[in-house]
Write a protein that holds these residues in place. Structure first.
Motif, PDB file in Angstrom:
ATOM      1  N   LYS A   1      -7.940   3.811 -14.336  1.00  0.00           N
ATOM      2  CA  LYS A   1      -9.425   4.013 -14.467  1.00  0.00           C
ATOM      3  C   LYS A   1      -9.552   4.749 -13.082  1.00  0.00           C
ATOM      4  N   HIS A   2      -8.836   4.860 -12.004  1.00  0.00           N
ATOM      5  CA  HIS A   2      -9.010   5.657 -11.041  1.00  0.00           C
ATOM      6  C   HIS A   2      -7.824   6.424 -10.492  1.00  0.00           C
ATOM      7  N   PRO A   3      -7.714   7.640 -11.332  1.00  0.00           N
ATOM      8  CA  PRO A   3      -6.509   8.572 -11.136  1.00  0.00           C
ATOM      9  C   PRO A   3      -6.076   8.968  -9.713  1.00  0.00           C
ATOM     10  N   VAL A   4      -7.504   8.921  -8.826  1.00  0.00           N
ATOM     11  CA  VAL A   4      -7.223   9.286  -7.360  1.00  0.00           C
ATOM     12  C   VAL A   4      -6.335   8.448  -6.762  1.00  0.00           C
ATOM     13  N   MET A   5      -6.069   7.109  -7.368  1.00  0.00           N
ATOM     14  CA  MET A   5      -5.328   6.115  -6.573  1.00  0.00           C
ATOM     15  C   MET A   5      -3.708   6.584  -6.853  1.00  0.00           C
ATOM     16  N   GLU A   6      -3.285   7.348  -7.822  1.00  0.00           N
ATOM     17  CA  GLU A   6      -2.018   7.889  -7.875  1.00  0.00           C
ATOM     18  C   GLU A   6      -1.690   8.720  -6.723  1.00  0.00           C
ATOM     19  N   ARG A   7      -2.542   9.614  -6.370  1.00  0.00           N
ATOM     20  CA  ARG A   7      -2.397  10.476  -5.133  1.00  0.00           C
ATOM     21  C   ARG A   7      -2.253   9.517  -3.839  1.00  0.00           C
ATOM     22  N   TYR A   8      -3.102   8.511  -3.829  1.00  0.00           N
ATOM     23  CA  TYR A   8      -3.201   7.516  -2.603  1.00  0.00           C
ATOM     24  C   TYR A   8      -1.699   7.048  -2.578  1.00  0.00           C
ATOM     25  N   PHE A   9      -1.336   6.363  -3.630  1.00  0.00           N
ATOM     26  CA  PHE A   9      -0.010   5.681  -3.427  1.00  0.00           C
ATOM     27  C   PHE A   9       1.257   6.488  -3.350  1.00  0.00           C
TER      28      PHE A   9
ATOM     29  N   ALA B   1       5.448  -5.895   7.731  1.00  0.00           N
ATOM     30  CA  ALA B   1       3.940  -5.157   7.357  1.00  0.00           C
ATOM     31  C   ALA B   1       3.030  -5.849   8.112  1.00  0.00           C
ATOM     32  N   ILE B   2       2.092  -4.802   9.045  1.00  0.00           N
ATOM     33  CA  ILE B   2       1.250  -5.599   9.690  1.00  0.00           C
ATOM     34  C   ILE B   2      -0.224  -4.901   9.133  1.00  0.00           C
ATOM     35  N   GLU B   3      -1.279  -4.977   9.740  1.00  0.00           N
ATOM     36  CA  GLU B   3      -2.401  -4.431   9.460  1.00  0.00           C
ATOM     37  C   GLU B   3      -2.297  -3.107   8.838  1.00  0.00           C
ATOM     38  N   ASN B   4      -3.073  -3.094   7.583  1.00  0.00           N
ATOM     39  CA  ASN B   4      -2.934  -1.446   7.046  1.00  0.00           C
ATOM     40  C   ASN B   4      -1.633  -0.934   6.330  1.00  0.00           C
ATOM     41  N   TRP B   5      -0.607  -1.890   6.267  1.00  0.00           N
ATOM     42  CA  TRP B   5       0.541  -1.588   5.706  1.00  0.00           C
ATOM     43  C   TRP B   5       0.923  -2.424   4.498  1.00  0.00           C
ATOM     44  N   TRP B   6       1.589  -1.998   3.420  1.00  0.00           N
ATOM     45  CA  TRP B   6       2.042  -2.486   2.316  1.00  0.00           C
ATOM     46  C   TRP B   6       3.343  -3.055   2.115  1.00  0.00           C
TER      47      TRP B   6
ATOM     48  N   MET C   1     -12.743  -6.168   3.582  1.00  0.00           N
ATOM     49  CA  MET C   1     -13.119  -5.175   2.455  1.00  0.00           C
ATOM     50  C   MET C   1     -13.251  -3.931   3.109  1.00  0.00           C
ATOM     51  N   GLU C   2     -13.953  -3.812   4.277  1.00  0.00           N
ATOM     52  CA  GLU C   2     -14.082  -2.587   5.154  1.00  0.00           C
ATOM     53  C   GLU C   2     -12.869  -1.972   5.610  1.00  0.00           C
ATOM     54  N   THR C   3     -11.939  -2.933   6.027  1.00  0.00           N
ATOM     55  CA  THR C   3     -10.621  -2.187   6.556  1.00  0.00           C
ATOM     56  C   THR C   3     -10.046  -1.414   5.438  1.00  0.00           C
ATOM     57  N   PHE C   4      -9.919  -2.146   4.119  1.00  0.00           N
ATOM     58  CA  PHE C   4      -9.207  -1.434   3.074  1.00  0.00           C
ATOM     59  C   PHE C   4      -9.841  -0.283   2.674  1.00  0.00           C
ATOM     60  N   LYS C   5     -11.331  -0.284   2.774  1.00  0.00           N
ATOM     61  CA  LYS C   5     -11.834   1.288   2.425  1.00  0.00           C
ATOM     62  C   LYS C   5     -11.735   2.172   3.590  1.00  0.00           C
ATOM     63  N   ALA C   6     -11.543   1.730   4.863  1.00  0.00           N
ATOM     64  CA  ALA C   6     -11.149   2.777   5.928  1.00  0.00           C
ATOM     65  C   ALA C   6      -9.840   3.172   5.617  1.00  0.00           C
ATOM     66  N   HIS C   7      -8.920   2.415   5.545  1.00  0.00           N
ATOM     67  CA  HIS C   7      -7.624   3.144   5.239  1.00  0.00           C
ATOM     68  C   HIS C   7      -7.609   3.853   4.006  1.00  0.00           C
ATOM     69  N   LEU C   8      -8.160   3.734   2.750  1.00  0.00           N
ATOM     70  CA  LEU C   8      -8.175   4.567   1.551  1.00  0.00           C
ATOM     71  C   LEU C   8      -8.782   5.703   2.046  1.00  0.00           C
ATOM     72  N   ASP C   9      -9.873   5.772   2.841  1.00  0.00           N
ATOM     73  CA  ASP C   9     -10.517   6.866   3.234  1.00  0.00           C
ATOM     74  C   ASP C   9      -9.511   7.983   4.020  1.00  0.00           C
ATOM     75  N   LYS C  10      -8.715   7.641   4.644  1.00  0.00           N
ATOM     76  CA  LYS C  10      -7.512   8.419   5.489  1.00  0.00           C
ATOM     77  C   LYS C  10      -6.639   9.226   4.534  1.00  0.00           C
ATOM     78  N   PHE C  11      -6.644   9.091   3.041  1.00  0.00           N
ATOM     79  CA  PHE C  11      -5.921   9.415   2.238  1.00  0.00           C
ATOM     80  C   PHE C  11      -6.650  10.192   1.063  1.00  0.00           C
TER      81      PHE C  11
END
Length: 190
Positions: free
Chosen positions: A116-124, A72-77, A1-11
């Motif tokens: 629900k989370h429009p900020v994820m549009e920016r992330y993607f 795709a390795i860690e933190n890749w889609w 869970m923390e890995t994904f959160k850290a990845h999102l925080d980069k964007f």
């Protein structure tokens, strides 16, 4: 869970509460080495985020040979983006290269997540821009470099990748036969 959160925080900037809600739209999957996630001809129902491990996307060419198009390795889609967005049959297979832990989101859940989370549009958007730019560079390298130069360039940029990925899969990704890759490596060692 923390890995994904850290990845999102980069964007994007999100609170811990927002992250918990965002995370709830995903499934966690544990995969064994060589486990198939998607097969050619299936409707592409998911996109995958690698928390730990490695996945590959490939197709089988007219000669029956597997052609790896993406890792795709860690933190890749990874997904068949076109087939996922259109919800149609894919021309690709996705398989685990190593034992892996991944997040999966289906199309309907992604649509709800984005509402629900429009900020994820920016992330993607940012993730897709990065992936598209990398694909453009790769295409240029394929046309511009000799096979040996392409291998040297790739191994210089990603030395850890060369050690991690089996040689036959690396050869498939680079567009070589495993034998040709062995020749290049032997030539460079001498």
């Amino acid at each position: 869970m923390e890995t994904f959160k850290a990845h999102l925080d980069k964007f994007i900037a999100i609170s811990d509460e927002e992250f918990i809600s965002i995370f709830s739209f995903f499934q966690i999957l544990e995969l064994k080495k060589k486990e198939n996630l998607m097969l050619e001809g299936d409707i592409c129902k998911f996109k995958y985020f690698v928390l730990k491990g490695c996945l590959r996307k490939f197709f089988v060419n007219e000669k029956g040979v597997e052609q790896t198009t993406e890792f795709a390795i860690e933190n890749w889609w990874i997904s068949d983006t076109f087939a996922f967005e259109k919800q149609v049959k894919t021309d690709f297979n996705i398989q685990s290269v190593e034992n892996s832990t991944i997040l999966a989101i289906d199309f309907h859940s992604q649509e709800l997540l984005l509402q629900k989370h429009p900020v994820m549009e920016r992330y993607f958007r940012m993730v897709y821009q990065t992936a598209y730019a990398a694909a453009e560079k790769r295409i240029r390298y394929i046309y511009e470099m000799t096979k040996e130069e392409y291998y040297v360039h790739f191994s210089t940029l990603y030395p850890w990748f060369i050690q991690r990925i089996p040689q036959y899969l690396l050869a498939s990704f680079l567009g070589f036969t495993p034998e040709y890759l062995s020749e290049i490596r032997a030539k460079l060692r001498s």
